[in-house]
Design an enzyme around this catalytic site. Structure first.
Site: not given
Length: 797
Positions: A149, A191, A273
């Site tokens: 992340w 993301e 996810e």
């Protein structure tokens, strides 16, 4: 539309007995017999196969969500791990995604990097490798996934899509290998889209450096990578297409979607996810996602975010996951319905099974409002399992099943979960077996259930139970000498940067705590000061003391009464003592809107660098006291925050050291809960809101400051030190809402707490009441004529 074939001919006695046996458990909880809906014919033909099933599981990371699990005592820690990973016991997770930590907050905390600075590799950083080892020890067949992340600031000079990041990922894979972990899948950047050239370079590097078997997941942001598969090098580089929340974010997951390019890409499609919902109330979207994801979009792999909420209850998403465990000092944990939804798949299927198409999978009655079902078969070409969900229905659903195509026509075992029940004995219950007649059988299903029908055996429901929750007692001390270097101390939760044990500097022997991320990381969400929290959110009147050694010029912070945190992590409500190396100091109230309010300030002699000093921040009621080296710096009076954790931080990313943490109790007003006799749940300010007129409700007792009430000498029940339990509009009518409001001294804010457990409004003479005897989380509270009911009795413990 699904067209119904003629009903199969099976003896009425078998049909009735099977249906009755399956309905017995539900009958005791359904007040009236539900109406009957249309019958569905389900033809399970082993010869009509669809995609290969890749597994259901969850994510540890994104971030810090598993942090406190490693600090749990035995036997509770092993019980939790068994519920998550042990086959035929609980969730039996099949896909486990681990965060590749990068020293920055990725939702609920900052996961430590294995390489804070270039070339300094620590393969024992954090807890993700440990968690992977625990998972594999329980289930050697589990598939491990890795994804970053965030990343340390040295990566690519701040550019994530760099060769540095490829090298960083591979060094993490080497660390995993050293822990005996075989990583099957690796993602790019959570993301944050994709850089196609970088993905191709990653594939080449993996192939040349011993990781040719690691499949790349692209791109954990959307399906757009499939639109570029005219580039065959890119297409060949990517093994799986993964997207997030394919059935909607925080939705009921009624329908799911993909794109034609993704569907026709030849790649497995994953909901890499999904979730983000409470471990109990999220059960409907959970089972809908894993059923309807395949029916609507041919999704074949699923990972819930997160695996577990092993975080303190003041943080966001503290009950989100398969279970939650935010009280390591007591060993308390909660097994959620989501965990049993996962079990309905993972205990009855395995990666490598095949989905069965045609009417073996579909919507009940051809109408998604009735629920859905999915069938899969084993590689042995005999066993099969069908997972049904009747969420949102008020009618029974009957299925007439025929089995063909080489599949077993033997005994069908039935397991069910009542998604509407709050009683754990209604989850994952073995029901009466069905004996098919020439491969045919009938099942009548109750509304709002999950059913798994299977020819496999060996499934089981774990029996371990949680102890009661209790607070972490004071005094609490940690001199950090009991740890090896490069460890996270017990009960510390890093929010930004990374705090590890290191050899003490400036002439002090032993081990100290140090902030070791020397520059701003590549963040996934907004930046903040590097800080860490420690302890129990239920603490209120105490003094936190810490020795400080400043390594660089700047400001160090000591936190107290750290309570509600909103996203991002710079919205941490807390009082702070801020001291600069030149001697400037301030007592600051930091709000959930990222505001700083200076309550007191001044200056003292310079602390200087590379020298040890002691700082203290104390609380007694609304009195706040700051001390440095035994001399009081100043005091302030503020009632915004009634309690919360301690913490330490730096303004920026200085690599300061800290030692001899001591948290000692002070005298002051006693905070306690109001626990409902009927519900066992606590009077709670929803969302820890401090907004006037917020109506209070029942919620699981979690020690949060929004559940701590001070009974004052003027008959008030105060929360946050400044808000009072109040009756909306000063009403005296039955059903009037009970709210919080700025304390005014009015009779509508005065309450008598009686020995019989009733809490009576002075203004109306009516009792604090859980509406309509509700016991569920979120049940709103009101006043009602006192009647002695259990929903009007409250205890202070």
């Amino acid at each position: 539309m699904h067209h119904h074939a003629p009903r199969s001919r099976i003896p009425r006695s078998i049909a009735v007995l099977a249906a009755a046996a399956l309905a017995m458990t539900a009958a005791s909880v359904v007040a009236a017999a539900p109406a009957s809906a249309a019958t569905t014919t389900v033809a399970i033909n082993g010869g009509i196969v669809g995609r290969t099933f890749d597994g259901v599981g969850a994510i540890s990371g994104g971030g810090g969500n598993s942090r406190l699990l490693i600090d749990y005592p035995e036997p509770q820690r092993s019980q939790i791990l068994d519920y998550l990973f042990k086959p035929n016991y609980g969730a039996a997770v099949q896909l486990l995604k681990l965060e590749i930590g990068g020293d920055a907050n990725s939702t609920d905390g900052s996961e430590p990097s294995h390489q804070h600075v270039r070339g300094d590799v620590n393969c024992n950083a954090g807890y993700e490798f440990w968690l992977g080892e625990q998972a594999v020890a329980r289930n050697p067949n589990i598939k491990l996934v890795a994804l970053p992340w965030t990343a340390p600031g040295w990566i690519g000079g701040g550019n994530f899509w760099s060769q540095d990041m490829i090298d960083y990922d591979i060094s993490w894979l080497n660390c995993a290998k050293g822990h005996g972990l075989n990583i099957s899948y690796l993602g790019g950047w959570n993301e944050r889209g994709h850089d196609s050239t970088w993905y191709k370079n990653l594939r080449s590097a993996l192939n040349s450096r011993g990781f040719a078997g690691v499949q790349i997941v692209g791109d954990d942001s959307g399906w757009s990578m499939a639109d570029e598969f005219g580039d065959t090098t890119l297409k060949n580089a990517v093994g799986v297409l993964g997207n997030h929340y394919v059935c909607g974010y925080l939705s009921q997951a009624d329908s799911c979607s993909t794109t034609s390019n993704a569907r026709n890409s030849g790649k497995p499609l994953w909901a890499s996810e999904f979730g983000s919902q409470d471990d109990n109330s999220g059960v409907v979207p959970y089972i809908r996602t894993v059923n309807r994801g395949y029916l609507d979009a041919e999704i074949s792999g699923y990972m819930n975010w997160p695996l577990i909420a092993a975080i303190t209850p003041n943080l966001p998403y503290s009950t989100v996951g398969l279970m939650d465990a935010g009280s390591p000092w007591s060993g308390a944990y909660r097994v959620g319905k989501n965990l049993w939804a996962n079990a309905h798949y993972a205990q009855f299927t395995q990666p490598g099974w095949k989905y069965l198409n045609s009417s073996a999978s579909g919507y009940l009655g051809g109408n998604r409002a009735n629920g859905s079902y999915v069938s899969l078969k084993s590689p042995n070409n005999s066993d099969y399992s069908t997972i049904y969900e009747t969420s949102g229905t008020t009618s029974t659903q009957t299925v007439n099943v025929t089995v063909s195509g080489g599949l077993s026509t033997g005994t069908v075992r039935v397991w069910s979960t009542d998604m509407g029940s709050s009683n754990p004995s209604s989850y994952f219950v073995r029901q009466a077996d069905i004996q098919p007649n020439n491969g045919s059988y009938t099942l009548t299903m109750q509304p709002n259930r999950i059913y798994t029908l299977t020819t496999t055996s060996g499934q089981g429901k774990g029996t371990a139970s949680s102890p009661g929750s209790s607070s972490l007692g004071l005094p609490y001390n940690d001199n950090f000498d009991g740890y090896a270097v490069r460890k996270s101390p017990r009960y510390f939760e890093d929010m930004q940067g990374s705090y590890e044990t290191r050899a003490c500097a400036a002439g002090r022997s032993g081990t100290c705590l140090q902030q070791v991320a020397p520059q701003r990381p590549i963040n996934w969400q907004d930046d903040s000061d590097a800080y860490t929290l420690v302890g129990d959110p239920s603490w209120n009147n105490y003094t936190v003391s810490l020795d400080v050694n400043m390594q660089q010029a700047g400001t160090v912070t000591l936190l107290g009464r750290a309570n509600t945190q909103l996203r991002p992590q710079n919205r941490q409500a807390a009082y702070q003592l801020r001291v600069t190396n030149t001697g400037g100091w301030s007592i600051v109230r930091h709000g959930t809107d990222n505001s700083n309010t200076t309550l007191a300030s001044g200056s003292r002699a310079a602390l200087g660098l590379n020298t040890w000093h002691n700082l203290k921040l104390g609380f007694s009621g609304t009195q706040i006291t700051a001390v440095a080296d035994g001399v009081t710096l100043g005091t302030a009076n503020d009632g915004a925050f009634g309690g919360g954790m301690a913490g330490v931080g730096v303004v920026g990313y200085q690599t300061n050291q800290f030692d001899n943490l001591s948290i000692t109790p002070n005298a002051g007003p006693v905070l306690s809960v109001l626990r409902g006799a009927e519900s066992g749940r606590c009077v709670d300010v929803p969302g820890a809101s401090q907004t006037n007129t917020t109506q209070v409700a029942l919620w699981d007792c979690n020690g949060g400051v929004n559940q701590q009430w001070v009974a004052t000498g003027s008959r008030q029940l105060q929360v946050y030190g400044s808000k009072c339990l109040d009756v909306s509009g000063g009403s005296t009518a039955d059903g009037a809402a009970v709210i919080i409001y700025d304390c005014t001294g009015g009779a509508n804010q005065q309450w008598t707490v009686n020995a019989d457990g009733s809490v009576v409004s002075v203004a109306s003479g009516k009792c604090l009441d859980a509406t309509a005897h509700g016991t569920a989380n979120g049940t709103l509270l009101e006043i009602w004529t006192c009647n002695g009911g259990a929903n009007q009795r409250w205890s202070r413990t």
